[in-house]
Design a protein around this motif. Structure first.
Motif, PDB file in Angstrom:
ATOM      1  N   THR A  83       0.804  -1.229   0.000  1.00 22.51           N
ATOM      2  CA  THR A  83       0.000   0.000   0.000  1.00 22.51           C
ATOM      3  C   THR A  83       0.836   1.279   0.000  1.00 22.51           C
ATOM      4  N   PRO A  84       1.790   1.454   0.912  1.00 19.64           N
ATOM      5  CA  PRO A  84       2.543   2.712   0.892  1.00 19.64           C
ATOM      6  C   PRO A  84       3.373   2.889  -0.373  1.00 19.64           C
ATOM      7  N   GLN A  85       3.834   1.793  -0.957  1.00 22.73           N
ATOM      8  CA  GLN A  85       4.616   1.894  -2.187  1.00 22.73           C
ATOM      9  C   GLN A  85       3.731   2.387  -3.344  1.00 22.73           C
ATOM     10  N   LEU A  86       2.515   1.856  -3.435  1.00 22.89           N
ATOM     11  CA  LEU A  86       1.615   2.288  -4.500  1.00 22.89           C
ATOM     12  C   LEU A  86       1.114   3.707  -4.253  1.00 22.89           C
ATOM     13  N   GLU A  87       0.965   4.089  -2.995  1.00 18.23           N
ATOM     14  CA  GLU A  87       0.591   5.477  -2.703  1.00 18.23           C
ATOM     15  C   GLU A  87       1.657   6.436  -3.215  1.00 18.23           C
ATOM     16  N   GLU A  88       2.905   6.067  -3.056  1.00 17.23           N
ATOM     17  CA  GLU A  88       3.998   6.902  -3.565  1.00 17.23           C
ATOM     18  C   GLU A  88       3.981   6.955  -5.086  1.00 17.23           C
ATOM     19  N   LEU A  89       3.763   5.811  -5.714  1.00 10.32           N
ATOM     20  CA  LEU A  89       3.692   5.775  -7.180  1.00 10.32           C
ATOM     21  C   LEU A  89       2.516   6.598  -7.694  1.00 10.32           C
ATOM     22  N   MET A  90       1.358   6.481  -7.051  1.00  9.70           N
ATOM     23  CA  MET A  90       0.180   7.236  -7.493  1.00  9.70           C
ATOM     24  C   MET A  90       0.428   8.732  -7.380  1.00  9.70           C
ATOM     25  N   ALA A  91       1.082   9.170  -6.322  1.00  8.90           N
ATOM     26  CA  ALA A  91       1.381  10.593  -6.166  1.00  8.90           C
ATOM     27  C   ALA A  91       2.270  11.082  -7.306  1.00  8.90           C
ATOM     28  N   LYS A  92       3.262  10.290  -7.693  1.00  9.33           N
ATOM     29  CA  LYS A  92       4.141  10.663  -8.804  1.00  9.33           C
ATOM     30  C   LYS A  92       3.377  10.693 -10.119  1.00  9.33           C
ATOM     31  N   MET A  93       2.522   9.704 -10.328  1.00  6.30           N
ATOM     32  CA  MET A  93       1.735   9.649 -11.556  1.00  6.30           C
ATOM     33  C   MET A  93       0.824  10.864 -11.677  1.00  6.30           C
ATOM     34  N   THR A  94       0.133  11.180 -10.596  1.00  6.29           N
ATOM     35  CA  THR A  94      -0.805  12.298 -10.619  1.00  6.29           C
ATOM     36  C   THR A  94      -0.087  13.618 -10.870  1.00  6.29           C
ATOM     37  N   ALA A  95       1.102  13.754 -10.292  1.00  9.09           N
ATOM     38  CA  ALA A  95       1.857  14.994 -10.453  1.00  9.09           C
ATOM     39  C   ALA A  95       2.406  15.162 -11.869  1.00  9.09           C
ATOM     40  N   GLY A 117      -7.971   6.803  -4.370  1.00  7.24           N
ATOM     41  CA  GLY A 117      -6.762   6.328  -3.716  1.00  7.24           C
ATOM     42  C   GLY A 117      -6.213   5.104  -4.426  1.00  7.24           C
ATOM     43  N   VAL A 118      -5.552   4.218  -3.684  1.00  5.44           N
ATOM     44  CA  VAL A 118      -4.900   3.062  -4.307  1.00  5.44           C
ATOM     45  C   VAL A 118      -5.549   1.738  -3.919  1.00  5.44           C
TER      46      VAL A 118
END
Length: 315
Positions: A163-175, A218-219
């Motif tokens: 979960t925390p790894q995908l949260e980090e990836l999603m933040a990068k993708m969205t940005a 979210g993820v």
């Protein structure tokens, strides 16, 4: 006219969000998005569906975007939501297509939805099962890009790691998606055909829209997809009772060709189309969509395809 957001409530009280595209009087196709994805995943030139005489129905798999989470879901559980949508829309008979992470979910439909409702299925660059019922771990990861190996490794380590790894990836993708959607895959060693696909304006448009929409939920959906893909699927491929087209690209590094070859050898009576120079995203999307429609609606195999095994039982 496309309807970008409709909702229906399942028997267990979950909201399932969906969209429709193309001709409402056309042949109904339920399309199951990849991992990650959402109901906005489709070909960017939406007129194609009307030209092909298709009513395309897409939805946010449980936990994605505007659909409620179904924690612990398996690939087999997608069948409930496909039938929910078909019933909501009054579809007596329909086809199902699923790509990438949507592939195993489409195969679940082929195994668990009765042939009197489900006509045919297409599985495009779909993953094979991992473990005793499929490819062993080394073979499952062989030829896969290091970024995907890392993601599925987190999945095997469990939800608390994933979960925390995908949260980090999603933040990068969205940005980063607005400025350059193709840059989201810069760290992947993609094939030439996939790099060319990422340059297409239709794909860039859909990537922008989809990532924005995915981020709303979210993820959770992404997490549950990864967990479902590395866990038992909840059905046996021997249960498949409708005709299936298995299609994959030789140069795919996201879901390597070994996955497609395994499915081709184990989905009963399937038709197999191997794209010799394609990667994960194909080479001619509009032609490939047209070929999928011809298969789902009419049973016409794509040029250059072959049939394996005995034909599935039809009732």
């Amino acid at each position: 006219m496309a309807e970008l957001l409709r909702t229906v409530v399942s028997a267990d009280g979950r909201t399932v969000a969906f969209a429709t595209w193309g001709d409402p009087d056309g042949f109904p196709v339920l399309s199951l998005h990849g991992t990650p994805g959402c109901r906005l995943s489709r070909w960017g030139r939406e007129e194609l569906y009307r030209e092909l005489g298709v009513w395309l129905v897409t939805h946010d798999r449980a936990g994605y975007a505007r659909s409620d989470r179904r924690r612990g879901r398996r690939a087999a559980d997608e069948v409930d939501d496909v039938l929910l949508l078909a019933d909501e829309l009054g579809l007596d008979r329909f086809g199902v297509t699923g790509a990438s992470g949507g592939g195993p979910h489409a195969l679940a439909c082929a195994a668990l939805i009765p042939p009197e409702r489900l006509i045919r299925v297409t599985c495009v660059v779909g993953a094979a099962p991992l473990g005793p019922q499929g490819l062993h771990r080394d073979a499952w990861f062989a030829g896969m890009d290091a970024e995907n190996v890392k993601e599925f490794g987190w999945g095997l380590a469990g939800e608390d790691v994933l979960t925390p790894q995908l949260e980090e990836l999603m933040a990068k993708m969205t940005a980063g998606v607005e400025e350059n959607p193709a840059a989201l895959l810069d760290s992947f060693d993609l094939s030439e055909s996939d790099r060319a696909a990422l340059a297409r304006p239709e794909i860039r448009q859909v990537m922008r829209e989809s990532v924005r929409e995915q981020s709303l939920g979210g993820v959770a959906g992404w997490v549950d997809d990864v967990l479902a893909l590395v866990s038992p699927w909840g059905f046996e491929l021997e249960e498949v009772a409708v005709p299936v087209l298995v299609r994959y690209g030789v140069n795919d590094v996201l879901v390597p060709a070994a996955h497609g070859a395994w499915l081709a050898a184990h989905v009963p009576g399937c038709v197999v189309k191997i794209d010799d120079t394609a990667g994960h995203m194909g080479e001619d999307p509009e032609q490939e969509i047209a070929e999928s429609v011809a298969w789902l609606r009419d049973g016409t195999p794509p040029p250059g395809s072959s049939r394996t095994g005995a034909a599935p039982v039809q009732e």
